[in-house]
Design a protein around this motif. Sequence first.
Motif: not given
Length: 176
Positions: A137-146
Amino acid sequence: MTKAKWAVDASHSSVDFSVKHMMIAKVKGSFQNFEASIEADPTDLTTADIEFKVDLASVDTKNTDRDNHLRSADFFDVENHPAMTFKSTSIVKTDDGEYDVTGDLTIRGTTKPETFKVVFEGQGKDPWGNEKVGFSAEGSINRSDYGLVWNAALETGGVLVGDQVKISLEIEAQKA
């Protein structure tokens, strides 16, 4: 094949991440402790129920000071938010053995929908007759959203820690 429960084999699985450092390089890390609840027909994930829990205190970037900073209130705040969780809400087949798995990701008490590209890598029996399956599995998140917003400005412009965090999982699971 029918839907069955699968137990993650942590010794043959990994949860890794990378993030830009100083806007010029990538720092990689992993989480050593995690668990999952998977109920699925591995040949058709569209009806699967997937839950994942990561022990954030188990972060490992091969640098003790950085790992301790990541555990602190500046980042994960493991004292108040010890786990990151994911629960699937929608799974769409995109190609043969490939899926977009969308679910609720929770970090630091904030929950947002995120989508990960999942590939069914195959299945087979180990030498002891246990049925095993593999997924990537691969993905990307925006850390500042959390709420992971700590940063430092660089003299040359830009910031010390990038906002986009790439997440990659390799999962081997055994039929429960």
